[in-house]
Design a protein around this motif. Structure first.
Motif, mmCIF file in Angstrom:
data_model
loop_
_atom_site.group_PDB
_atom_site.id
_atom_site.type_symbol
_atom_site.label_atom_id
_atom_site.label_comp_id
_atom_site.label_asym_id
_atom_site.label_seq_id
_atom_site.Cartn_x
_atom_site.Cartn_y
_atom_site.Cartn_z
ATOM 1 N N SER A 234 0.995 -1.578 0.097
ATOM 2 C CA SER A 234 0.221 0.413 -0.221
ATOM 3 C C SER A 234 0.744 1.377 0.048
ATOM 4 O O SER A 234 1.409 1.892 0.934
ATOM 5 N N PHE A 235 1.021 1.481 -0.720
ATOM 6 C CA PHE A 235 1.683 2.766 -1.373
ATOM 7 C C PHE A 235 1.592 4.406 -0.344
ATOM 8 O O PHE A 235 -0.520 4.470 -0.399
ATOM 9 N N ILE A 236 2.026 5.247 -0.092
ATOM 10 C CA ILE A 236 1.637 6.325 1.101
ATOM 11 C C ILE A 236 2.357 7.481 0.461
ATOM 12 O O ILE A 236 3.655 6.690 0.328
ATOM 13 N N ASP A 237 2.187 8.793 0.671
ATOM 14 C CA ASP A 237 2.636 10.091 0.695
ATOM 15 C C ASP A 237 3.652 9.934 1.189
ATOM 16 O O ASP A 237 4.778 10.535 1.557
ATOM 17 N N THR A 238 3.554 9.870 2.837
ATOM 18 C CA THR A 238 4.209 10.885 3.653
ATOM 19 C C THR A 238 4.093 9.394 4.842
ATOM 20 O O THR A 238 4.073 8.611 4.918
ATOM 21 N N THR A 239 5.628 9.825 5.596
ATOM 22 C CA THR A 239 5.746 9.223 6.669
ATOM 23 C C THR A 239 4.610 9.247 8.151
ATOM 24 O O THR A 239 4.325 8.253 9.048
ATOM 25 N N THR A 240 4.428 10.439 7.870
ATOM 26 C CA THR A 240 3.073 10.914 8.860
ATOM 27 C C THR A 240 2.026 10.245 9.072
ATOM 28 O O THR A 240 1.365 9.797 9.366
ATOM 29 N N GLN A 241 1.640 10.234 7.302
ATOM 30 C CA GLN A 241 0.594 9.204 7.246
ATOM 31 C C GLN A 241 0.762 7.788 7.343
ATOM 32 O O GLN A 241 -0.279 7.453 7.968
ATOM 33 N N ALA A 242 2.235 7.865 6.802
ATOM 34 C CA ALA A 242 1.742 6.161 6.830
ATOM 35 C C ALA A 242 1.487 5.910 7.992
ATOM 36 O O ALA A 242 1.349 4.376 8.850
ATOM 37 N N LEU A 243 2.317 6.363 9.477
ATOM 38 C CA LEU A 243 2.048 5.817 11.030
ATOM 39 C C LEU A 243 1.246 6.123 11.086
ATOM 40 O O LEU A 243 0.372 5.302 12.032
ATOM 41 N N ARG A 244 0.173 6.731 10.769
ATOM 42 C CA ARG A 244 -1.353 7.156 11.474
ATOM 43 C C ARG A 244 -1.732 5.717 10.659
ATOM 44 O O ARG A 244 -2.796 5.256 11.799
ATOM 45 N N GLU A 245 -1.606 5.217 9.207
ATOM 46 C CA GLU A 245 -2.154 4.009 9.068
ATOM 47 C C GLU A 245 -1.886 3.169 10.075
ATOM 48 O O GLU A 245 -3.245 1.871 10.545
ATOM 49 N N VAL A 246 -0.561 3.044 9.911
ATOM 50 C CA VAL A 246 -0.329 1.860 10.967
ATOM 51 C C VAL A 246 -0.730 1.530 12.282
ATOM 52 O O VAL A 246 -1.195 1.155 12.929
ATOM 53 N N SER A 247 -0.587 2.822 12.900
ATOM 54 C CA SER A 247 -1.095 2.791 13.910
ATOM 55 C C SER A 247 -2.836 2.528 14.484
ATOM 56 O O SER A 247 -3.142 1.742 15.500
ATOM 57 N N THR A 248 -3.430 1.790 12.936
ATOM 58 C CA THR A 248 -4.986 2.279 12.956
ATOM 59 C C THR A 248 -4.904 0.444 12.704
ATOM 60 O O THR A 248 -6.268 0.169 12.532
ATOM 61 N N ASN A 249 -4.070 -0.168 12.166
ATOM 62 C CA ASN A 249 -4.360 -1.125 11.328
ATOM 63 C C ASN A 249 -3.337 -2.059 12.058
ATOM 64 O O ASN A 249 -1.842 -2.133 12.102
ATOM 65 N N PRO A 250 -4.537 -2.980 12.717
ATOM 66 C CA PRO A 250 -3.618 -4.198 12.913
ATOM 67 C C PRO A 250 -2.497 -5.168 12.410
ATOM 68 O O PRO A 250 -1.268 -5.387 13.229
ATOM 69 N N GLY A 251 -2.623 -5.416 11.485
ATOM 70 C CA GLY A 251 -1.990 -6.158 10.936
ATOM 71 C C GLY A 251 -0.071 -4.755 9.600
ATOM 72 O O GLY A 251 0.123 -5.051 8.698
ATOM 73 N N GLY A 252 -1.034 -3.838 9.838
ATOM 74 C CA GLY A 252 0.134 -2.473 9.229
ATOM 75 C C GLY A 252 1.876 -2.585 10.197
ATOM 76 O O GLY A 252 2.698 -3.043 10.616
ATOM 77 N N ILE A 253 2.964 -2.429 8.769
ATOM 78 C CA ILE A 253 3.895 -2.548 9.039
ATOM 79 C C ILE A 253 4.762 -1.003 7.956
ATOM 80 O O ILE A 253 3.722 -1.310 7.044
ATOM 81 N N TYR A 254 5.555 -0.517 8.130
ATOM 82 C CA TYR A 254 5.970 0.700 7.928
ATOM 83 C C TYR A 254 7.537 0.914 8.089
ATOM 84 O O TYR A 254 7.997 0.473 9.619
ATOM 85 N N TYR A 255 8.295 1.495 7.546
ATOM 86 C CA TYR A 255 9.971 1.535 7.392
ATOM 87 C C TYR A 255 9.735 2.850 7.311
ATOM 88 O O TYR A 255 9.855 3.751 6.490
ATOM 89 N N ALA A 256 11.454 3.594 7.986
ATOM 90 C CA ALA A 256 11.312 4.744 8.043
ATOM 91 C C ALA A 256 12.617 4.791 8.932
ATOM 92 O O ALA A 256 13.346 4.364 9.708
ATOM 93 N N SER A 257 13.227 6.527 8.309
ATOM 94 C CA SER A 257 14.517 6.688 9.124
ATOM 95 C C SER A 257 13.742 6.657 11.041
ATOM 96 O O SER A 257 12.676 6.476 11.408
ATOM 97 N N ALA A 258 14.735 5.766 11.573
ATOM 98 C CA ALA A 258 14.526 5.635 13.563
ATOM 99 C C ALA A 258 14.366 6.768 14.154
ATOM 100 O O ALA A 258 13.070 6.371 14.813
ATOM 101 N N PRO A 259 15.104 7.712 14.040
ATOM 102 C CA PRO A 259 14.422 8.826 14.256
ATOM 103 C C PRO A 259 12.807 9.018 14.258
ATOM 104 O O PRO A 259 12.032 10.329 15.311
ATOM 105 N N GLU A 260 12.276 9.199 13.070
ATOM 106 C CA GLU A 260 11.326 8.878 12.657
ATOM 107 C C GLU A 260 10.241 8.542 13.669
ATOM 108 O O GLU A 260 8.518 8.751 13.294
#
Length: 359
Positions: A234-260
């Motif tokens: 599932s392609f996403i535009d920004t890290t902020t949006q991706a983290l929001r999706e993962v927080s509400t999706n029990p099966g979600g996974i995402y990678y990003a810079s560790a400080p983010e």
């Protein structure tokens, strides 16, 4: 029989030998091929086009603090590139400008609504739209070649280390992933968490698109081994949006810079383990030192700096200042920026920003 006196012959041979040595030394000095020069050429650190110079050590610091850095030019300098650099731009650059008020830095987004990232920043640098660029990946052969075609070269100067963290939903019960399992998730070969020791739950991998930034390019090259993303992404535009999706999706996974990711209360960083063949070469390693930032304690969750520095954590990379080598003020401004970040003061602020000092 009288013995022949060999003293004149020996003296003549000695004089000839001294003369030859002296002539050789004179030629060696005049030709510029002395030992010091040979060593200088071997350790100059110049990048061969297309080579990966990320293994080269960072330059030695030219000063202890910002005020001591020489040759910082005055003027307005546009820079841009990697979104990973946002904490540095937000926290360190204002300190630099408080010391060097004439050295004005202006972050510039790419034109025509293009997504900011390492690739777009380097492209803008090649097109003379930026003074220098910030990158979260090493330069590629095509970028070196394009610079040569335009009459200059590019130099990448490493200034910091960071890790790539994997974010999952806080309720996911899983001890960690190996790099092989992470690759198989993002290439579509593993589609359910039960396949890696988790619950019977479909996996939803999130990612930005390949051209959106250096983090994605790094992930594809180093974790996927150059393979394409699976059709399950599932392609996403920004890290902020991706983290929001993962927080509400029990099966979600995402990678990003560790400080983010580290320190976010709505997602959970997943420990990672390297794999060699069919067996672990190390246990799962956390990208963080667990504190209680989200639980109200004064102890904060911090990045696992030691694991990043030693390589115990399996996904780390360098951050680069990319400088145009053209002998003009652009080169001076870019090299000054790298020199500022490599001071003791700059490295301490880099660590405070969530990255790992490189020296």
């Amino acid at each position: 029989m009288a013995q022949k006196n060999e003293t004149p012959t020996l003296l003549l041979s000695l004089l000839i030998t001294i003369g030859l040595i002296g002539a050789g030394a004179w030629w060696f000095t005049r030709s510029g091929s002395g030992v010091g020069d040979l060593l200088g050429r071997e350790t100059s650190g110049s990048s061969t086009p297309g080579s990966d110079s990320s293994s080269a050590p960072p330059p030695a610091p030219v000063a202890d603090n910002f005020a001591g850095v020489p040759n910082v030019p005055s003027g307005l300098f546009s820079y841009g590139g990697s979104t990973t650099w946002a904490p540095i731009r937000g926290q360190i650059d204002p300190v630099i400008q408080s010391v060097w008020s004439g050295y004005q830095l202006r972050y510039t987004n790419p034109p025509l609504g293009e997504t900011p990232g390492s690739a777009s920043g380097i492209r803008m640098l090649l097109d003379n739209q930026l003074t220098f660029a910030q990158s979260s990946r090493s330069l590629n052969p095509q970028e070196y070649q394009e610079a040569e075609q335009r009459g200059f070269t590019l130099r990448e100067i490493p200034v910091a280390l960071e890790g790539i963290a994997i974010a999952v939903n806080p309720n996911l019960n899983l001890p960690g992933l190996t790099l092989d399992q992470l690759r198989d998730i993002y290439t579509g070969q593993i589609t359910n968490w039960s396949q890696v020791g988790g619950p019977n739950l479909p996996i939803t991998p999130y990612s930005r698109r390949v051209n959106d930034g250096g983090t994605v390019e790094f992930f594809v090259a180093n974790i996927l081994g150059g393979q394409n993303f699976g059709s399950n992404i599932s392609f996403i535009d920004t890290t902020t949006q991706a983290l929001r999706e993962v927080s509400t999706n029990p099966g979600g996974i995402y990678y990003a810079s560790a400080p983010e990711i580290v320190g976010q209360c709505t997602v959970k960083p997943l420990p990672l383990g390297a794999r060699s063949g069919d067996s672990f070469v190390a246990p799962y390693v956390e990208p963080l030192i667990v504190g209680s930032q989200c639980g109200g304690s004064a102890e904060r969750t911090q990045l696992n700096f030691n694991a990043f520095q030693t390589g115990a954590y399996p996904i780390t990379r360098r951050l680069f200042v990319v400088v145009k080598q053209n002998g003009q003020i652009d080169q001076q401004a870019g090299e000054a920026y790298a020199n500022l970040l490599l001071t003791d003061q700059g490295q301490a602020l880099i660590e405070e920003s969530g990255f790992v000092r490189i020296r």
